[in-house]
Enzyme design. Structure first.
Site, PDB file in Angstrom:
ATOM      1  N   LYS A  11       1.187  -1.062  -0.189  1.00  0.00           N
ATOM      2  CA  LYS A  11       0.194   0.304   0.264  1.00  0.00           C
ATOM      3  C   LYS A  11       0.838   1.119   0.075  1.00  0.00           C
ATOM      4  O   LYS A  11       1.866   0.605   0.225  1.00  0.00           O
ATOM      5  CB  LYS A  11      -1.082   0.095   1.107  1.00  0.00           C
ATOM      6  CG  LYS A  11      -2.047  -1.013   0.943  1.00  0.00           C
ATOM      7  CD  LYS A  11      -3.058  -1.276   2.680  1.00  0.00           C
ATOM      8  CE  LYS A  11      -3.868  -2.396   2.061  1.00  0.00           C
ATOM      9  NZ  LYS A  11      -4.914  -2.343   3.355  1.00  0.00           N
ATOM     10  N   ASN A 114      -1.981   0.182   7.150  1.00  0.00           N
ATOM     11  CA  ASN A 114      -1.524  -0.607   7.223  1.00  0.00           C
ATOM     12  C   ASN A 114      -0.620  -1.636   6.001  1.00  0.00           C
ATOM     13  O   ASN A 114      -0.875  -3.404   6.381  1.00  0.00           O
ATOM     14  CB  ASN A 114      -2.393  -1.768   7.574  1.00  0.00           C
ATOM     15  CG  ASN A 114      -3.780  -2.429   6.426  1.00  0.00           C
ATOM     16  OD1 ASN A 114      -3.716  -2.284   5.950  1.00  0.00           O
ATOM     17  ND2 ASN A 114      -5.249  -2.798   6.771  1.00  0.00           N
ATOM     18  N   GLU A 128      -9.775 -10.836  -6.780  1.00  0.00           N
ATOM     19  CA  GLU A 128      -9.251 -10.460  -7.084  1.00  0.00           C
ATOM     20  C   GLU A 128      -7.728  -9.818  -8.117  1.00  0.00           C
ATOM     21  O   GLU A 128      -7.520  -9.238  -8.734  1.00  0.00           O
ATOM     22  CB  GLU A 128      -9.002  -9.977  -5.679  1.00  0.00           C
ATOM     23  CG  GLU A 128      -9.389  -9.632  -4.929  1.00  0.00           C
ATOM     24  CD  GLU A 128      -9.063  -9.538  -3.342  1.00  0.00           C
ATOM     25  OE1 GLU A 128      -9.581  -9.100  -2.257  1.00  0.00           O
ATOM     26  OE2 GLU A 128      -7.866  -9.174  -3.000  1.00  0.00           O
TER      27      GLU A 128
HETATM   28  P1  CMP Z   1      -7.148  -4.340   4.456  1.00  0.00           P
HETATM   29  O1  CMP Z   1      -7.256  -5.839   4.360  1.00  0.00           O
HETATM   30  O2  CMP Z   1      -6.787  -3.963   2.838  1.00  0.00           O
HETATM   31  O3  CMP Z   1      -8.877  -4.585   3.847  1.00  0.00           O
HETATM   32  C1  CMP Z   1      -9.537  -3.081   3.796  1.00  0.00           C
HETATM   33  C2  CMP Z   1      -9.080  -2.289   4.322  1.00  0.00           C
HETATM   34  O4  CMP Z   1      -9.619  -1.167   5.224  1.00  0.00           O
HETATM   35  C3  CMP Z   1      -7.634  -3.027   6.074  1.00  0.00           C
HETATM   36  O5  CMP Z   1      -6.845  -3.602   4.476  1.00  0.00           O
HETATM   37  C4  CMP Z   1      -7.874  -1.171   6.210  1.00  0.00           C
HETATM   38  O6  CMP Z   1      -6.660  -0.515   5.446  1.00  0.00           O
HETATM   39  C5  CMP Z   1      -9.329  -0.245   5.978  1.00  0.00           C
HETATM   40  N1  CMP Z   1      -9.339  -0.371   6.789  1.00  0.00           N
HETATM   41  C6  CMP Z   1      -9.734   1.111   7.513  1.00  0.00           C
HETATM   42  N2  CMP Z   1     -10.304   1.239   8.963  1.00  0.00           N
HETATM   43  C7  CMP Z   1     -10.735  -0.284   8.880  1.00  0.00           C
HETATM   44  C8  CMP Z   1     -11.684  -0.796  10.488  1.00  0.00           C
HETATM   45  N3  CMP Z   1     -11.322  -0.863  11.090  1.00  0.00           N
HETATM   46  N4  CMP Z   1     -11.286  -2.634   9.421  1.00  0.00           N
HETATM   47  C9  CMP Z   1     -11.005  -2.892   9.072  1.00  0.00           C
HETATM   48  N5  CMP Z   1     -10.985  -2.144   8.003  1.00  0.00           N
HETATM   49  C10 CMP Z   1     -10.428  -0.893   8.128  1.00  0.00           C
END
Ligand code: CMP
Length: 140
Positions: A11, A114, A128
């Site tokens: 990311k 993250n 995906e």
């Molecule tokens: P990802 O695994 O890419 O899937 C959804 C993304 O939303 C997650 O990682 C985070 O980058 C983002 N995100 C932001 N806030 C939240 C939250 N409260 N719970 C889960 N995902 C979140």
């Protein structure tokens, strides 16, 4: 166990800090093979479509803005049990809950920034991967 493929995204928080190589080493040391990889700038429409399942969540707009805030590295990872293995290597979504030695424990800045995304199941992995890669771009 079967050989699987999963979609991975490094990311913008991680590309900004020049962490692509360190993150790729975690995948390779963890037994996964990078069988496709490209660095791109996602459009807003692409990010909205990719994360469409989260459209109703409160974090959706911030997530889309974050995902287009800089380049990402799209990857296909291959290996035994690759979907679950990648999720172990990444660690919990929230870095506060991620285990020692995982990518998110070492590198993630927040639950949103993250550092990596990984598919969560065989069906989503197939969807995906097809969303970002043509079959000819994946070389196992
Ligand atoms: P990802 O695994 O890419 O899937 C959804 C993304 O939303 C997650 O990682 C985070 O980058 C983002 N995100 C932001 N806030 C939240 C939250 N409260 N719970 C889960 N995902 C979140």
């Amino acid at each position: 166990m079967a050989v699987e493929r999963t979609l991975s995204i490094i990311k913008p928080d991680a590309t900004r800090r020049n962490l692509t190589g360190k993150i790729n080493a975690k995948f390779e040391d963890g037994g996964l093979r990078i069988v496709a990889q490209k660095r791109v700038q996602l459009s807003k429409a692409q990010a909205e479509a990719f994360y469409g399942v989260h459209r109703e969540r409160g974090f959706f707009n911030d997530l889309v803005s974050f995902m287009i805030s800089g380049p990402v590295v799209l990857q296909v990872l291959e290996g035994e049990n690759a979907i679950a293995r990648n999720r172990e290597i990444m660690g919990a979504t929230n870095p506060a809950n991620a285990a020692e030695g995982t990518i998110r424990k070492e590198f993630a800045e927040s639950i949103e920034a993250n550092s990596v995304h990984g598919s969560d199941a065989p069906e989503t992995a197939a969807q995906e991967i097809a969303f970002f890669f043509a079959g000819t771009e994946i070389v196992g």
